[in-house]
Write a protein that holds these residues in place. Structure first.
Motif, PDB file in Angstrom:
ATOM      1  N   SER A 164      -8.951   9.329  -5.990  1.00  0.00           N
ATOM      2  CA  SER A 164      -8.602   8.994  -4.609  1.00  0.00           C
ATOM      3  C   SER A 164      -9.847   8.561  -3.849  1.00  0.00           C
ATOM      4  O   SER A 164      -9.821   7.608  -3.059  1.00  0.00           O
ATOM      5  N   PHE A 165     -10.958   9.262  -4.088  1.00  0.00           N
ATOM      6  CA  PHE A 165     -12.227   8.912  -3.452  1.00  0.00           C
ATOM      7  C   PHE A 165     -12.647   7.498  -3.840  1.00  0.00           C
ATOM      8  O   PHE A 165     -13.051   6.705  -2.979  1.00  0.00           O
ATOM      9  N   VAL A 166     -12.544   7.162  -5.114  1.00  0.00           N
ATOM     10  CA  VAL A 166     -12.954   5.840  -5.583  1.00  0.00           C
ATOM     11  C   VAL A 166     -12.123   4.746  -4.913  1.00  0.00           C
ATOM     12  O   VAL A 166     -12.666   3.754  -4.388  1.00  0.00           O
ATOM     13  N   VAL A 167     -10.805   4.924  -4.887  1.00  0.00           N
ATOM     14  CA  VAL A 167      -9.919   3.890  -4.328  1.00  0.00           C
ATOM     15  C   VAL A 167     -10.133   3.737  -2.828  1.00  0.00           C
ATOM     16  O   VAL A 167     -10.273   2.618  -2.313  1.00  0.00           O
ATOM     17  N   GLU A 173      -1.400   3.322  -0.091  1.00  0.00           N
ATOM     18  CA  GLU A 173      -0.127   3.544  -0.782  1.00  0.00           C
ATOM     19  C   GLU A 173      -0.363   3.898  -2.242  1.00  0.00           C
ATOM     20  O   GLU A 173       0.334   4.773  -2.802  1.00  0.00           O
ATOM     21  N   ALA A 174      -1.364   3.270  -2.869  1.00  0.00           N
ATOM     22  CA  ALA A 174      -1.689   3.609  -4.258  1.00  0.00           C
ATOM     23  C   ALA A 174      -2.152   5.059  -4.363  1.00  0.00           C
ATOM     24  O   ALA A 174      -1.741   5.799  -5.271  1.00  0.00           O
ATOM     25  N   VAL A 175      -2.992   5.472  -3.425  1.00  0.00           N
ATOM     26  CA  VAL A 175      -3.450   6.867  -3.401  1.00  0.00           C
ATOM     27  C   VAL A 175      -2.279   7.805  -3.140  1.00  0.00           C
ATOM     28  O   VAL A 175      -2.193   8.887  -3.738  1.00  0.00           O
ATOM     29  N   ALA A 176      -1.368   7.400  -2.258  1.00  0.00           N
ATOM     30  CA  ALA A 176      -0.204   8.242  -1.948  1.00  0.00           C
ATOM     31  C   ALA A 176       0.654   8.468  -3.187  1.00  0.00           C
ATOM     32  O   ALA A 176       1.021   9.610  -3.511  1.00  0.00           O
ATOM     33  N   VAL A 177       0.974   7.397  -3.900  1.00  0.00           N
ATOM     34  CA  VAL A 177       1.791   7.519  -5.109  1.00  0.00           C
ATOM     35  C   VAL A 177       1.085   8.383  -6.145  1.00  0.00           C
ATOM     36  O   VAL A 177       1.699   9.250  -6.788  1.00  0.00           O
ATOM     37  N   PHE A 178      -0.218   8.171  -6.292  1.00  0.00           N
ATOM     38  CA  PHE A 178      -1.003   8.918  -7.273  1.00  0.00           C
ATOM     39  C   PHE A 178      -1.035  10.410  -6.940  1.00  0.00           C
ATOM     40  O   PHE A 178      -0.791  11.271  -7.789  1.00  0.00           O
ATOM     41  N   ARG A 179      -1.327  10.746  -5.666  1.00  0.00           N
ATOM     42  CA  ARG A 179      -1.405  12.156  -5.265  1.00  0.00           C
ATOM     43  C   ARG A 179      -0.048  12.847  -5.387  1.00  0.00           C
ATOM     44  O   ARG A 179       0.023  14.003  -5.831  1.00  0.00           O
ATOM     45  N   ILE A 180       1.004  12.169  -4.983  1.00  0.00           N
ATOM     46  CA  ILE A 180       2.339  12.777  -5.065  1.00  0.00           C
ATOM     47  C   ILE A 180       2.722  13.035  -6.518  1.00  0.00           C
ATOM     48  O   ILE A 180       3.249  14.100  -6.860  1.00  0.00           O
TER      49      ILE A 180
END
Length: 366
Positions: free
Chosen positions: A72-75, A185-192
């Protein structure tokens, strides 16, 4: 006579070093991080606020959760740096505010990285609890930096409202807005997705917050379209709204970080400790629970009361089982000191020494 005999036993069974728990009354223990304790019964601490500078402990104590934080930090950092480049040649204050917001989200992982780096140093004779507090200090620095940046962005927005200036490269501003939306949104999908895999309500909530941040990035697109349509104030107005939202988050983050620095602990965590200790067979009462955060790890001290007719060995066995259950129930617990009292004298008030005098000193108590 019975009280005197009890006090003698108490002196003999003082606290023992962490690695030598066999002395009797006090049974300290620390988590062996190579052991697998996957029985996480605590799924968060009530409400999960959106904060910068602090990472939820239920995430930070899971390898999969840490992996999610890193990516998430990288993105988010890549997204924010790209947006920053557009800010420098476009002059959009709305995009500046959104960039600060994304940088704040990315910077949340920095205290955790510092903490893990210092963890390798272990404990020392001076820092007997390790260097967990450095994580909280790093969180304070991040909160202050974001606060300063948000104030600057808000000032720039107000100044642009009073003295409007043209915004250049509207197409680049619009593109940066879309990149911000896609990145969040990419981070959101990944974290969820990872949050559901490890059953972390906190990480799932962070995912939904990232999704909300994505819609905030789209607000920059609205401002760019407004400027393109002939409303130059659209950009600074959007920037001021985002800066205001950042200030709200900074307030929430500051409360969370400074609460930990002042040894504040969520009441739900205290109740979880009390409940887990009270369920152990042989524990008659849980009279005292004290806890403090050392970075993203919790250290606890618990007073439990047992049948006074039990032997020292039997009381110690109960204390060890209390430790065992606490480590199962709270995955972010680094260690616990269990103090065993006889039922009739449970609680710290029974350990105080009443007023007395000796060696020519005035009457005093301890």
């Amino acid at each position: 006579m019975q009280d005197a005999e009890y006090n003698l036993r108490r002196i003999y069974l003082l606290r023992t070093p962490v690695n030598k728990p066999s002395g009797g009354r006090i049974a300290p223990v620390t988590r062996n991080h190579n052991e697998e304790h996957r029985h996480d019964h605590l799924h968060g601490h009530g409400g999960h606020g959106h904060t910068h500078g602090a990472v939820d402990p239920t995430i930070a104590t899971s390898e999969r959760g840490i992996w999610a934080i890193k990516w998430s930090f990288v993105v988010l950092m890549a997204t924010a740096l790209m947006q920053l480049g557009v800010v420098l040649f476009s002059g959009s204050v709305a995009l500046l505010s959104d960039t600060i917001h994304n940088l704040g989200d990315a910077a949340t992982a920095i205290p955790l990285g510092i903490a893990f780096a210092l963890t390798r140093l272990g404990v020392s004779r001076r820092f007997t609890f390790g260097y967990g507090r450095v994580e909280d200090l790093a969180g304070v620095v991040i909160v202050l930096i974001i606060l300063f940046s948000a104030v600057v962005a808000g000032y720039q927005a107000v100044e642009r409202i009073i003295n409007p200036q043209p915004v250049g490269f509207l197409w680049a501003v619009a593109a940066a807005s879309l990149v911000g939306f896609v990145g969040n949104e990419a981070v959101a999908v990944f974290r969820i997705r990872v949050g559901r895999e490890i059953d972390s309500a906190a990480l799932i909530a962070d995912g939904y917050h990232a999704r909300t941040d994505g819609w905030t990035s789209l607000a920059v697109l609205v401002g760019a379209v407004g400027v393109w349509l002939g409303y130059p104030l659209a950009d600074p107005i959007v920037g001021l709204l985002i800066a205001t939202a950042i200030l709200v988050i900074v307030w929430q983050s500051g409360k969370a970080v400074f609460t930990r620095l002042l040894d504040g602990v969520e009441p739900e965590a205290i109740e979880e400790i009390r409940h887990a200790a009270g369920e152990v067979p042989g524990v008659e009462n849980v009279s005292e629970v004290r806890a403090r955060w050392l970075g993203h790890r919790l250290h606890a001290e618990v007073n439990v009361a047992v049948d006074p007719d039990l032997s020292v060995v039997e009381g110690h066995a109960i204390a060890r089982e209390v430790n065992h259950q606490l480590l199962h129930h709270l995955s972010y617990l680094s260690g616990a000191v269990i103090h065993v009292d006889p039922l009739q004298q449970a609680g710290e008030e029974h350990h105080r020494i009443t007023a007395h005098s000796h060696d020519g000193l005035p009457t005093h108590s301890h």
